[in-house]
Design a protein around this motif. Structure first.
Motif, short mmCIF file in Angstrom:
data_model
loop_
_atom_site.label_atom_id
_atom_site.label_comp_id
_atom_site.label_asym_id
_atom_site.label_seq_id
_atom_site.Cartn_x
_atom_site.Cartn_y
_atom_site.Cartn_z
N ASN A 352 -1.73 27.94 -25.63
CA ASN A 352 -2.21 29.17 -24.80
C ASN A 352 -1.67 30.25 -24.88
OD1 ASN A 352 -4.55 27.54 -22.80
ND2 ASN A 352 -2.72 25.97 -22.96
N SER A 353 -2.37 31.23 -24.09
CA SER A 353 -2.24 32.80 -24.38
C SER A 353 -2.06 32.77 -22.81
CB SER A 353 -3.14 33.74 -24.97
OG SER A 353 -2.60 33.06 -26.24
N MET A 354 -0.94 34.23 -22.61
CA MET A 354 -1.13 34.84 -21.04
C MET A 354 -0.30 35.95 -20.95
SD MET A 354 0.69 32.77 -17.75
CE MET A 354 0.69 33.19 -16.13
N VAL A 355 -0.74 36.85 -20.55
CA VAL A 355 0.00 38.00 -19.95
C VAL A 355 0.12 37.60 -18.69
CG1 VAL A 355 -0.05 40.71 -19.48
CG2 VAL A 355 -1.39 39.98 -21.42
N TRP A 356 1.90 37.63 -18.44
CA TRP A 356 1.96 37.04 -16.70
C TRP A 356 3.01 38.38 -16.04
CZ3 TRP A 356 6.93 32.76 -16.38
CH2 TRP A 356 6.36 32.55 -15.19
N ARG A 357 1.83 39.11 -14.75
CA ARG A 357 2.59 40.35 -14.87
C ARG A 357 2.49 40.00 -13.59
NH1 ARG A 357 -1.94 42.78 -17.38
NH2 ARG A 357 -1.51 43.96 -19.49
N ARG A 358 2.03 39.72 -12.52
CA ARG A 358 2.57 39.10 -10.93
C ARG A 358 2.57 37.61 -10.86
NH1 ARG A 358 -1.20 40.90 -6.35
NH2 ARG A 358 -2.56 38.98 -7.49
N ASN A 359 3.30 36.78 -10.35
CA ASN A 359 2.90 35.59 -9.55
C ASN A 359 2.52 34.73 -9.70
OD1 ASN A 359 5.75 36.68 -9.38
ND2 ASN A 359 5.71 36.22 -6.71
N CYS A 360 1.81 33.90 -10.17
CA CYS A 360 1.06 32.54 -10.20
C CYS A 360 1.28 31.94 -10.02
CB CYS A 360 0.91 33.27 -11.29
SG CYS A 360 1.79 31.66 -12.83
N ILE A 361 -0.27 30.61 -9.59
CA ILE A 361 -0.18 29.67 -8.77
C ILE A 361 -0.55 29.07 -9.97
CG2 ILE A 361 -1.17 28.12 -7.30
CD1 ILE A 361 -0.56 30.36 -4.98
N ILE A 362 -0.80 27.79 -10.93
CA ILE A 362 -1.30 26.93 -11.54
C ILE A 362 -2.50 25.59 -11.02
CG2 ILE A 362 -2.29 26.67 -14.00
CD1 ILE A 362 -0.18 28.16 -14.81
N THR A 363 -3.03 25.46 -10.77
CA THR A 363 -4.38 24.69 -10.42
C THR A 363 -4.87 23.45 -10.99
OG1 THR A 363 -5.88 25.72 -9.60
CG2 THR A 363 -4.27 25.22 -7.41
N GLY A 364 -5.47 22.89 -10.71
CA GLY A 364 -6.00 21.61 -12.36
C GLY A 364 -5.66 19.90 -11.32
N SER A 365 -6.95 19.36 -12.56
CA SER A 365 -7.00 18.06 -11.84
C SER A 365 -6.15 17.73 -12.40
CB SER A 365 -8.34 17.86 -12.39
OG SER A 365 -8.51 18.34 -13.73
N ASN A 366 -5.49 16.17 -12.10
CA ASN A 366 -4.75 15.19 -12.69
C ASN A 366 -4.61 14.98 -14.49
OD1 ASN A 366 -3.18 14.36 -10.30
ND2 ASN A 366 -5.34 13.78 -9.98
N ALA A 367 -3.58 15.33 -15.12
CA ALA A 367 -3.04 15.20 -16.68
C ALA A 367 -3.70 16.26 -17.24
CB ALA A 367 -4.02 13.70 -17.33
N SER A 368 -4.59 17.12 -16.30
CA SER A 368 -5.30 18.43 -17.57
C SER A 368 -4.51 19.38 -17.90
CB SER A 368 -5.86 19.57 -15.93
OG SER A 368 -5.57 20.04 -15.22
#
Length: 543
Positions: A352-368
């Protein structure tokens, strides 16, 4: 005559066979060294109690605390990286992976050494052959704590022992010149007294005498590595302290050589005590300890340089054993850029790729894949600053501390419930924030140990508080309410799945925005819960 010929033949055959076996054993060891480089390490036991003795006895505190280390399964990652052949290498690697406050100069030095041993196979193999002489014997793991308290190993009364060494010579000269039986009596009494003293001191200091041999093996290996004359900085750093400690190395080698020779003769223990009558071992031991006390710093420098050489070879081996890696780029910005990042413990990882500039919340279903991803980010942030290696195609980041709150468990013995333990973890995170240095805060399922209403309210307050601090926050959560309440302060990402008639398919890819799907009831159905439970759950959830 024939009997003499047979005896000579048997002796010659014994030495030829022994020498042949020794050569074959050395060839086998050299082959093993060549073959293990670049392969995934195999460990018969995974016990870090001895390995962490260096870390625990060092005067500096580790930057990666025990909670974060446990949350991220860093012991397992350590075993995946650890391809060291010596106890010193294992201990230095374990300590290094706990400390993220290395300067760029230190990381550059480490990188040059890793590159050197990656590119120079002959020097690498010779270095590993020498390092194997220290090996992973039990006593070798206690070298550092022993050296830290070396003064306690002094025997005292050394002047008395030196007098008792000289007296037998005086009594012997007296007897030979005067033929007076009194001198012979004194000589016999002196020898008996010396043997008794040696026996008593041997019982008391047997461990220290054996430990001295282990200390000597480090100096011997240091000398051998220094003679390699390779263009590598840790090898170069051995020269100066070895010059200072040259005499003690020879004294310890002589002690071990004499002792081994005596014990290997037909006289065995008797020979050992005959030599003990001279008190030579005690005075040589005391002399060695005095020098080790005086040059304690130089000895530890040698130990650490040897451990560093083994460690950088292990890092080079680890890099070769994985599909791809990168070295990190450090900048002043409070921002992390990851390209094709993955977790080192997953055999066939999804990157996975990401540009992490600000605080973040990661949501998603179980086991995802939420927890695996945030762990991968935290692990790469630690490895970038410790072994200068990232499981990614590109990683740019600031120098930062890494603090997590993930694998929370209640503590029955301490009387802490799950929720009490969790809020203690989070409070410690707040206490470690530093205005002068960025802190990477990773939280999995914030405040899940309490009721929904208070969890949302308290989580919002904590996460809002963190927006005003010098930190980058990443939170994995099922609470979609938080994505709405904090949408101005926090970026949103999610993981998702494809639900079919008979199965659920996860792609483990990171997407922008909050999650829009839920799969808890579908997973109950997938693993075979009774149909009545599934139907009632759907009604209750208004699905």
């Amino acid at each position: 005559m024939e009997a003499i010929v047979v005896v000579i033949f048997m002796v010659v055959a014994y030495f030829v066979i022994s020498n042949y076996n020794r050569i074959q054993w050395e060839k086998k060891k050299r082959r093993e060294i060549r073959e293990r480089f670049g392969k995934k390490p195999e460990h018969k036991e995974k016990d870090t109690k001895k390995i962490r003795l260096y870390l625990d006895n060092r005067k500096e505190e580790a930057n990666v605390d025990d909670i974060t280390w446990k949350d991220l399964s860093m012991d397992e990652i350590y075993w995946r990286i650890n391809n060291c052949v010596s106890s010193a290498g294992e201990q230095i690697l374990y300590d290094t992976m706990h400390n993220t406050e290395k300067s760029e100069e230190e990381l550059e030095k480490l990188e040059k050494s890793v590159q050197y041993f990656s590119e120079n196979e002959e020097e690498r193999n010779r270095a590993l052959e020498y390092l194997q002489q220290i090996g992973k014997k039990e006593a070798s793991y206690y070298i550092f704590p022993y050296m830290e308290s070396i003064e306690e190993s002094k025997i005292g009364w050394k002047n008395v022992y030196r007098i008792l060494q000289i007296l037998p010579i005086c009594f012997l000269i007296g007897f030979l010149t005067s033929r007076n039986i009194v001198f012979a009596g004194f000589l016999a009494g002196n020898i008996i007294l010396n043997v008794v003293i040696y026996a008593a001191m041997k019982m008391r200091y047997e461990t220290n005498l054996a430990m001295l041999g282990t200390l000597g093996s480090v100096l011997k290996v240091g000398k051998a590595l220094n003679k390699l004359e390779c263009e590598e900085e840790f090898c170069h750093s051995l020269k100066e302290p070895l010059q200072i400690l040259g005499k003690i190395g020879k004294t310890i080698e002589r002690m071990q050589s004499v002792r081994d020779s005596m014990m290997s003769t037909e006289f065995g223990v008797l020979g050992d005590y005959l030599l003990g009558a001279t008190l030579w071992h005690l005075t040589a031991y005391d002399k060695s300890i005095d020098m080790l006390v005086r040059y304690q710093k130089e000895y530890i420098e040698i130990f650490e340089a040897i451990g560093n050489i083994d460690m950088v070879i292990s890092i080079a081996s680890f890099r070769k054993s994985i599909d791809f890696y990168t070295t990190p780029e450090f900048w002043e910005k409070r921002e992390i850029q990851l390209e094709e990042a993955y977790h080192p413990l997953i055999e066939e990882p999804v990157c996975n790729s990401m540009v992490w500039r600000r605080n973040c919340i990661i949501t998603g279903s179980n086991a995802s894949g939420k927890s695996t991803f945030i762990k991968a980010v935290a692990v790469n942030a630690i490895l970038a600053q410790t072994i200068h290696t990232c499981m990614a195609k590109k990683m740019q980041m600031p120098h930062a501390d890494v603090v997590t709150s993930m694998a929370v468990q209640d503590d029955i013995m301490a009387g802490d419930s799950y929720f009490i333990k969790e809020i203690k973890y989070l409070k410690r995170m707040l206490e470690q924030l530093n205005a002068d240095r960025c802190t990477i805060c990773i939280v999995d399922e914030i405040l899940r140990g309490t009721n929904t209403r208070e969890r949302i309210a308290a989580s919002e307050a904590i996460l809002e508080y963190l927006t005003k601090e010098n930190c980058l926050v990443m939170v994995a959560s099922h609470d979609q309410e938080l994505t709405l309440l904090l949408q101005e302060q926090y970026d949103n990402y999610h993981f998702s799945e494809k639900i079919g008639e008979q199965d659920i398919e996860f792609d483990y890819k990171l997407y922008s925005g909050p999650a829009t799907s839920q799969n808890a009831i579908r997973l109950l159905e997938y693993v075979g819960f009774p149909k009545k439970i599934i139907a009632d759950a759907k009604v209750n959830a208004q699905i």
